[in-house]
Scaffold this active site. Sequence first.
Site, short mmCIF file in Angstrom:
data_model
loop_
_atom_site.label_atom_id
_atom_site.label_comp_id
_atom_site.label_asym_id
_atom_site.label_seq_id
_atom_site.Cartn_x
_atom_site.Cartn_y
_atom_site.Cartn_z
N HIS A 109 0.83 -1.21 0.00
CA HIS A 109 0.00 0.00 0.00
C HIS A 109 0.87 1.26 0.00
O HIS A 109 0.73 2.13 -0.86
CB HIS A 109 -0.92 -0.02 1.24
N GLU A 110 1.78 1.33 0.97
CA GLU A 110 2.64 2.52 1.05
C GLU A 110 3.56 2.56 -0.17
O GLU A 110 3.90 3.64 -0.66
CB GLU A 110 3.46 2.51 2.35
N HIS A 116 1.83 4.50 -2.81
CA HIS A 116 2.01 5.95 -2.60
C HIS A 116 3.40 6.39 -3.08
O HIS A 116 3.55 7.42 -3.72
CB HIS A 116 1.91 6.29 -1.10
#
Lengths: 502, 502
Positions: free
Chosen positions: A267-268, A271
């Site tokens: 997920h990160e 980003h």
Amino acid sequence: MPYTNLNDAIARLDEIEATASAYGHAMGVLSLDAATAAPLGSAEGRGKTMAVLSSVIYELAASDDTRELTKYLSDHADELDPVHRRQAEIRKKDCEQLTRIPQEEYVAYNVLLNKAEGIWRVAKQNNDFAAFAPTLSEIVAFNRKFAGYYDAEKEPYDALLNEYEEGLTMQTLDAFFARLRGVIVPLVHAISEKEQPDTAFLEQSYPIEGQKKLAKYLMEVIGLDPNACTIAESEHPFTCGFNNKDVRITTHYYENHPTFSIFSTIHEGGHALYELGVEDAYNGTCLTGGASMGIHESQSRFYENIIGRSLEFIELIFPKMQEIFPEQLAGVTAYDLYRAVNKAQPSLVRTESDELTYALHIMIRYEIEKQLIAGTLEVADVPAEWNRLYKEYLGVDVPSDTQGCLQDSHWSGGSIGYFPSYALGSAYGAQMKHVMESELGPIAPCIARGEIGTITAWLREHIHRFGNFKKPAAIFEDACGKFDPDYFANYLQEKYSKLYEL
Amino acid sequence: MPYTNLNDAIARLDEIEATASAYGHAMGVLSLDAATAAPLGSAEGRGKTMAVLSSVIYELAASDDTRELTKYLSDHADELDPVHRRQAEIRKKDCEQLTRIPQEEYVAYNVLLNKAEGIWRVAKQNNDFAAFAPTLSEIVAFNRKFAGYYDAEKEPYDALLNEYEEGLTMQTLDAFFARLRGVIVPLVHAISEKEQPDTAFLEQSYPIEGQKKLAKYLMEVIGLDPNACTIAESEHPFTCGFNNKDVRITTHYYENHPTFSIFSTIHEGGHALYELGVEDAYNGTCLTGGASMGIHESQSRFYENIIGRSLEFIELIFPKMQEIFPEQLAGVTAYDLYRAVNKAQPSLVRTESDELTYALHIMIRYEIEKQLIAGTLEVADVPAEWNRLYKEYLGVDVPSDTQGCLQDSHWSGGSIGYFPSYALGSAYGAQMKHVMESELGPIAPCIARGEIGTITAWLREHIHRFGNFKKPAAIFEDACGKFDPDYFANYLQEKYSKLYEL
């Protein structure tokens, strides 16, 4: 000074951009340090430092000079190149908005937030909401006040939403969430009557050293350059980018819960790939980083869910997982793991929830934030309201505030109005997948071959590279046409019908 | 503006102190991040940020306002309380010194140093001195120039030495080192004819996770409060303090070399205890942190050697070591470990050298620095000269620059003139031990009982609490009388005669 010459004005804008970037970078590293490496006792000293720096940032952004400069540039917008035009537009908006916040309040708020992280962290550890409540009350009070400064015409919560996603309103969200509930609730109900996949093998001990190795491997698989992105540990995972050559992600390792670090890393990582994909030319200006929280979350959740929780991705990484955890995964197949990481079941903690029920967690936080900002809910009553809504939406009993309203760091960071963008991002992502596949063909075979770079290249071309140069709605619409939540609804319907043979 | 009112001047001084502390803190965290967590590609962006911040620091320290202020305060020194008097004195000296460095050179030097760390790190990894040489040449050139700015009357290297230890000269050091060589060389010679302790058990695999656990334990044993001091990993161990509630140490873990992390943790822990022991009142001012490098190293080496390499300390920590590394230490006694960690033998790497031969490493670097700054040695010839001196002083052949002149980060950090303070610190420490024992009785029983706090309390009372409030020579002499290298010579003589039954 009054500006009369365009070149002087542009030179001054460039100077402001470089200076603001430097202070933003310093503040960012101080925050990163606070969350990943600093001792608890460091908060007081860091608070003083951040007060000094944020007061300079405030001065720079809100000074009479900046006001005059951005007014001059706005009057000469037609004569500016597109990059300076957009920079001037953003600076002007910031300046107007900030000058509505008195400097003492701005500084006091930043000092408060700096302390809040530590207070929340301890309160969560000790399951002690009362210890965090006075701080949260102050944060809510500041946000209510700031909402008025942002846009006194709007409902206060709409003004806050607009900070994270330009133009987003409660009206839009109420409709969007109603649409999602209409899809999710029947799916959850249908699934509750089916047999659930076995997840016991994911509840054994997975030594943290192995999880760290796996996180590094996952970063490599999704294409994060280790010379541009490193990983650290924090209570709550986050991403923090300084420019397109330097982005950091964090995760948290739980010995008996390896999927937490796996999916938070991806997920990160999403980003991070976004911020690393922004044009070089925007480094050191307000155009680097992402366009909005909604676009940002569309990327993180694209990598986490659309890629990371696909059968092909699980098959891709499974051999490495077996190599690192041979005993824990003995007798387990990639398909078993795929079903386990997609188990859809009402649960307590947002970041550990599945892709299907996730949006319900967001809706609860949304309902509570709406009430807090409207003044119809007291901070002291948050735990009770939280627990009531979890029962109503998800049918679960919340055993402790640690797993309840204290679970996330966002409120301690002042991010009220941020959560809805998570759900919006998921919906954006599903539509991006649709458009991407209409151009590239199905992405599943790319994932199976480990060619995540093909997907990233599409996203970079259509989303990442623009940074903050275009407005979020324009980025999305130029890439995908008008936003339509049906793509997400259909994606969920298709994925979960197949998974649970509904 | 000209100052005419003492209260206004003091208020302005307080403001400068707070602002300078904030910027120093931000720069410190950026550097800490660079060495412990940042990706390699981050250097460029960080360089720009540090250029902006260091230019503000320079302005603040060297402005006309600061010059007038510190002159005014110096003229009214008798009317100031002792704390403001000392602050004004330090600020005045800094201002005078800095204004002799043109601002562009100051900023360019900081930008250079920011890049240098990464370049050195890669050069060391690749055993590629040529890749670091141009950067080192620039650093040397800046230091030669700066030496003239610092004090044009002095020999350039004396001017640099004075930066780290006020009043230190080549004349003093030449005599001090000659005295030390006179003790160390015969001891090394005598030892070379004795049987050496077995150290093979320290060359097995000690998994890094275990070493990390041990480092945390050691921090606890020496009394470092985890709420005020955390540990991270870096290529070269260092300590970085922001105030007396927030000090960081770093170490490096080598799987087959556990004593490196053990003793570097205790060494850096000594620096940290010093900075944590400074008066609360000095936080956020130039009086916090240490008085000089010599006093700082006296503390780090006191904990590392006088405490850490004592038989009593090894006996104290041995049970924990056996618990963490039962297989590696099977059949080993605490006394075996004590002898092993005190094995005195000429070697290649300073930070891994023993307490006896350590000063010889310092002398070599000192000889090279003297020549570089005098202009009698070219940077390109450093490896050859380094290797020649290692042969002459220590009798060892240097197989690679990685283990030779690239071993330490100090030059890449611009610290030329720093090294001699390491040897000076050891000698200070031996004299402190003597005085401490004349007051408290022998410290060995304290160590045996794990009461390191008793020793720290004495050091805090006589050394730590003063921070930078008194000059280093005054701190040392008030606590220990006139400096006399014989205490160190006697300490070495006694310790090694006993260890090797000479």
